[in-house]
Scaffold this active site. Structure first.
Site, PDB file in Angstrom:
ATOM      1  N   GLU A   1     104.977  48.205  42.653  1.00  2.50           N
ATOM      2  CA  GLU A   1     105.156  48.243  41.199  1.00  2.50           C
ATOM      3  C   GLU A   1     106.334  47.414  40.717  1.00  2.50           C
ATOM      4  O   GLU A   1     106.287  46.864  39.618  1.00  2.50           O
ATOM      5  CB  GLU A   1     105.310  49.698  40.726  1.00  2.50           C
ATOM      6  CG  GLU A   1     104.074  50.558  40.951  1.00  2.50           C
ATOM      7  CD  GLU A   1     102.869  50.109  40.127  1.00  2.50           C
ATOM      8  OE1 GLU A   1     103.057  49.413  39.115  1.00  2.50           O
ATOM      9  OE2 GLU A   1     101.740  50.443  40.515  1.00  2.50           O
ATOM     10  N   SER A   2     107.401  47.346  41.505  1.00  2.00           N
ATOM     11  CA  SER A   2     108.602  46.649  40.995  1.00  2.00           C
ATOM     12  C   SER A   2     109.392  45.959  42.099  1.00  2.00           C
ATOM     13  O   SER A   2     110.576  45.692  41.901  1.00  2.00           O
ATOM     14  CB  SER A   2     109.509  47.651  40.268  1.00  2.00           C
ATOM     15  OG  SER A   2     110.065  48.568  41.191  1.00  2.00           O
TER      16      SER A   2
END
Ligand code: CA
Length: 430
Positions: free
Chosen positions: A155-156
């Protein structure tokens, strides 16, 4: 009753052109712009004027009044909306339909790269000895630590790329624009509730153009339902506190049906002559039933017990095979794309010291473009193999249509569309 309202398309066109956004104009009489489709109960439908910038601010004013009736106080509304900005790029991204798609192996090469694996393993080590131990958080929710770190990586990039757009600005823009208006307005109201709760300030409430926030990209409604203060500072901080990020993600997955102690799935070997038509999400078996059909692990160990598991051939009969269980479907609740859930499972497996994908991918195959998929869908429909409305996206209906066609041709019915299949359906004119 549905009231259709016609946005002044020409004014809008001029405005967005100034902002550098490509706009596809739709004839108002036959198919009104999506902002136009509002119901009588819509709290913030606003009429268009000759000044589109004014329209946005009027819309924000109307939304603010509506949010007040939903219990948002004046201080929160002022801090949220006094400096509101319209983000044209959020709309451009929301409407983008890329022509070129990536093969699943290219996607996985990036998602489960050697660098992401080594960084993830280092993060796992660090977090195990931190003040709030990752293992304790994972155990509390019955989640493997590796799955949580894999989602964080996907996600990041482990918190290094969380998106730097204001969530309030992004959701107000999408709510005003209206293609997914009711969804965006519900998310915007949830974002205001988060501001009002004091968990985060407006300036720090940052994320993607689509309103996903923080290190594991929670939508505001998911935040309200699942975010957890794990470090005990009284704030649910999925932007800055890694323990909060991990506990919130674990809580979401645990409450979306993750079954403790069970794997997401595993790569398997199929026996010669295996019918690939069984690789259908709707065909569910227990792993002993798969074993009876000749399905084996790569290392010869017995298949782990999974009830209600499906066979997955992400690149068709010529590529690797996986058996996936209920926890795989829980990963799909996080992001409803098979390739995403597979990447999370495989990254977690690598983080735990396990192997990558064993079988070879059919890397000589070229991905179909969006228009090629559309052409394939149109040709299948024309020949009586229903794929639904041709949209250039391969979903269950397309796979079913491909399977039927493959069967009619005496081909291996894996439901996987390829360049060869398209050529067979649409022979080049001589
Ligand atoms: Ca906290």
């Amino acid at each position: 009753m549905q009231i259709l309202y016609c946005f002044p398309a020409l004014e809008r066109l001029r405005w967005v052109a100034v902002l550098g956004v490509v706009w596809v104009m739709v004839a108002c009489s036959s198919a009104p712009l999506s902002k136009a489709s509002v119901s009588e109960s819509d709290p913030v439908a606003s009429a268009g004027t000759a000044d589109p910038a004014q329209d946005f601010f009027r819309w924000v004013q109307a939304f603010s009044a509506y949010a007040h009736t939903e219990g948002i106080d004046d201080n929160t509304l002022h801090s949220a909306f006094d400096g509101i900005q319209y983000l044209p790029n959020a709309i451009a991204s929301d409407q983008a339909q890329p022509e070129f798609t990536r093969n699943v192996w290219d996607y996985l090469d990036g998602a489960v790269s050697a660098l992401r694996v080594s960084r993830g393993q280092a993060k796992l080590q660090q977090l195990r000895v931190g003040a709030v131990s990752l293992d304790a958080i994972a155990a509390r929710y019955g989640m493997p630590a590796e799955i949580l770190v894999a989602i964080w990586g996907m996600e990041s990039s482990y918190g290094s790329n969380t998106g730097n757009l204001s969530t309030i600005d992004a959701l107000a823009t999408l709510g005003f624009e209206g293609r997914r208006g009711p969804w965006a307005r519900a998310q915007l109201l949830a974002a205001l509730k988060i501001l009002q709760s004091g968990d985060i300030s407006r300036a720090q409430m940052l994320g993607s153009w689509a309103g996903a926030m923080g290190q594991t990209q929670f939508l505001p409604t998911s935040f309200l339902a699942y975010a957890v203060d794990a470090d005990g500072d009284g704030k649910r901080d999925i932007w800055g506190s890694v323990p909060d990020v991990m506990a919130s993600t674990a809580n979401l997955l645990a409450r979306s049906g993750w079954q403790a102690g069970q794997t997401w799935g595993l790569e398997v070997r199929l026996p010669p002559g295996f019918d690939p038509a069984l690789a259908d999400p709707a065909v569910r078996r227990t792993t002993p039933q798969w074993a009876e059909a000749g399905v084996q692990t790569h290392d010869g160990a017995p298949l782990p017990m999974l009830v209600d598991s499906a066979l997955l051939l992400p690149a068709g009969a010529q590529g690797p095979a996986f058996v996936v269980g209920p926890n795989f479907r829980t990963l799909l609740r996080y992001n409803n794309a098979t390739s995403y859930a597979l990447a999370v499972g495989l990254l977690a497996q690598r983080l735990a010291g396990g192997p990558g994908v064993q079988a070879g991918w059919p890397r000589d195959q070229q991905a179909l473009t969006r228009s090629q998929i559309q052409a394939l869908q149109t040709a299948l429909n024309a020949q009586g193999f229903d794929t639904g409305v041709p949209d250039g996206v391969v979903g269950p209906a397309t796979q079913a249509g491909v399977r039927q066609y493959q069967r009619s041709q005496g081909l291996s019915a894996d439901g996987y569309p390829t360049q060869d299949l398209l050529q067979r359906l649409q022979p080049t004119p001589q």
